[in-house]
Design an enzyme around this catalytic site. Sequence first.
Site, PDB file in Angstrom:
ATOM      1  CE  LYS A  34      -2.730  -2.286   3.509  1.00  0.00           C
ATOM      2  NZ  LYS A  34      -3.215  -2.206   4.874  1.00  0.00           N
TER       3      LYS A  34
ATOM      4  CG  ASP B  24       6.791   2.744  -0.217  1.00  0.00           C
ATOM      5  OD1 ASP B  24       7.552   1.940  -0.791  1.00  0.00           O
ATOM      6  OD2 ASP B  24       6.118   2.437   0.779  1.00  0.00           O
TER       7      ASP B  24
ATOM      8  CG  ASP C 272      15.169  -0.583   3.958  1.00  0.00           C
ATOM      9  OD1 ASP C 272      15.958   0.286   4.309  1.00  0.00           O
ATOM     10  OD2 ASP C 272      14.792  -1.504   4.711  1.00  0.00           O
TER      11      ASP C 272
ATOM     12  CB  VAL D  26      10.898   7.900   6.830  1.00  0.00           C
ATOM     13  CG1 VAL D  26      12.216   8.609   7.104  1.00  0.00           C
ATOM     14  CG2 VAL D  26      11.040   6.977   5.624  1.00  0.00           C
TER      15      VAL D  26
ATOM     16  CG  ASP E 135       2.949   0.842   7.235  1.00  0.00           C
ATOM     17  OD1 ASP E 135       3.744   0.705   6.294  1.00  0.00           O
ATOM     18  OD2 ASP E 135       2.642  -0.090   7.993  1.00  0.00           O
TER      19      ASP E 135
HETATM   20  P1  IMP Z   1      13.153  -3.481   0.689  1.00  0.00           P
HETATM   21  O1  IMP Z   1      12.686  -4.766   0.102  1.00  0.00           O
HETATM   22  O2  IMP Z   1      13.987  -3.714   1.917  1.00  0.00           O
HETATM   23  O3  IMP Z   1      13.830  -2.564  -0.285  1.00  0.00           O
HETATM   24  O4  IMP Z   1      11.889  -2.803   1.326  1.00  0.00           O
HETATM   25  C1  IMP Z   1      11.052  -1.971   0.667  1.00  0.00           C
HETATM   26  C2  IMP Z   1       9.762  -1.834   1.451  1.00  0.00           C
HETATM   27  O5  IMP Z   1      10.024  -1.792   2.855  1.00  0.00           O
HETATM   28  C3  IMP Z   1       9.060  -0.549   1.138  1.00  0.00           C
HETATM   29  O6  IMP Z   1       8.158  -0.713   0.089  1.00  0.00           O
HETATM   30  C4  IMP Z   1       8.376  -0.218   2.445  1.00  0.00           C
HETATM   31  O7  IMP Z   1       7.100  -0.828   2.472  1.00  0.00           O
HETATM   32  C5  IMP Z   1       9.223  -0.858   3.525  1.00  0.00           C
HETATM   33  N1  IMP Z   1      10.103   0.121   4.196  1.00  0.00           N
HETATM   34  C6  IMP Z   1      11.444   0.209   4.105  1.00  0.00           C
HETATM   35  N2  IMP Z   1      11.946   1.224   4.833  1.00  0.00           N
HETATM   36  C7  IMP Z   1      10.880   1.817   5.401  1.00  0.00           C
HETATM   37  C8  IMP Z   1      10.730   2.986   6.255  1.00  0.00           C
HETATM   38  O8  IMP Z   1      11.684   3.684   6.654  1.00  0.00           O
HETATM   39  N3  IMP Z   1       9.454   3.274   6.626  1.00  0.00           N
HETATM   40  C9  IMP Z   1       8.369   2.544   6.215  1.00  0.00           C
HETATM   41  N4  IMP Z   1       8.458   1.483   5.404  1.00  0.00           N
HETATM   42  C10 IMP Z   1       9.702   1.111   5.003  1.00  0.00           C
HETATM   43 MG    MG Z   2       5.314  -0.979   3.239  1.00  0.00          MG
END
Ligand code: IMP
Ligand code: MG
Length: 173
Positions: A40, A98, A101, A151, A157
């Site tokens: 979302k 969004d 990470d 964040v 969220d």
């Molecule tokens: P990744 O697979 O680790 O790159 O994670 C990406 C997803 O993690 C994003 O789409 C977010 O839903 C969540 N996410 C990563 N960092 C944050 C943050 O600082 N705040 C909120 N959601 C986060």
């Molecule tokens: Mg998320």
Amino acid sequence: MAAERVLISSEQIQKRIREMAAEIESDYPEGPIYLVSILKGAFIFLADLARALKRPTVRIEFMAISSYGMEKTSSGQVKLTRDLDVNIEGHDVLLVEDIIDSGVTLTYLKGLLEQRRPRSLEIATLLDKPERRIKPVKVKYIGFQIPDEFVVGYGLDYAEDYRNLSDIRVLSN
Ligand code: IMP
Ligand code: MG
């Protein structure tokens, strides 16, 4: 309730989105762009980015993956919980996220969508936390690079709260 501090104001976000949209407009040939967004967290960014694009042929599509749940860190596992209901073969696809990470989510989704042979496949993310990257992933459009802090706001969220805030805030406890 945890303390929050504004990291990126709503005015800064809107200004950056207009710049990103102008760049996207000039990069893409005429015709439809499929904005594929991941529920979302990206829903507010998607809505503002879509409205900043001026061509009428902007298609809006959604996918969903399993979330972090109540945790602040990724499980490292991605599960597709809602697939696209259109065929993207031969189309220009822009994945709208969004935040990047670890890069695990986008690496997985990019691989999945590439198998469907779109004409092009690029990524637009509002936020990027480069320090946290585990999986390298090429991202064409980045709104803001941010430090390694958790964040919330503007779609993002913590345990399903804070998504409605119109700025990006750092959550500390
Ligand atoms: P990744 O697979 O680790 O790159 O994670 C990406 C997803 O993690 C994003 O789409 C977010 O839903 C969540 N996410 C990563 N960092 C944050 C943050 O600082 N705040 C909120 N959601 C986060
Ligand atoms: Mg998320």
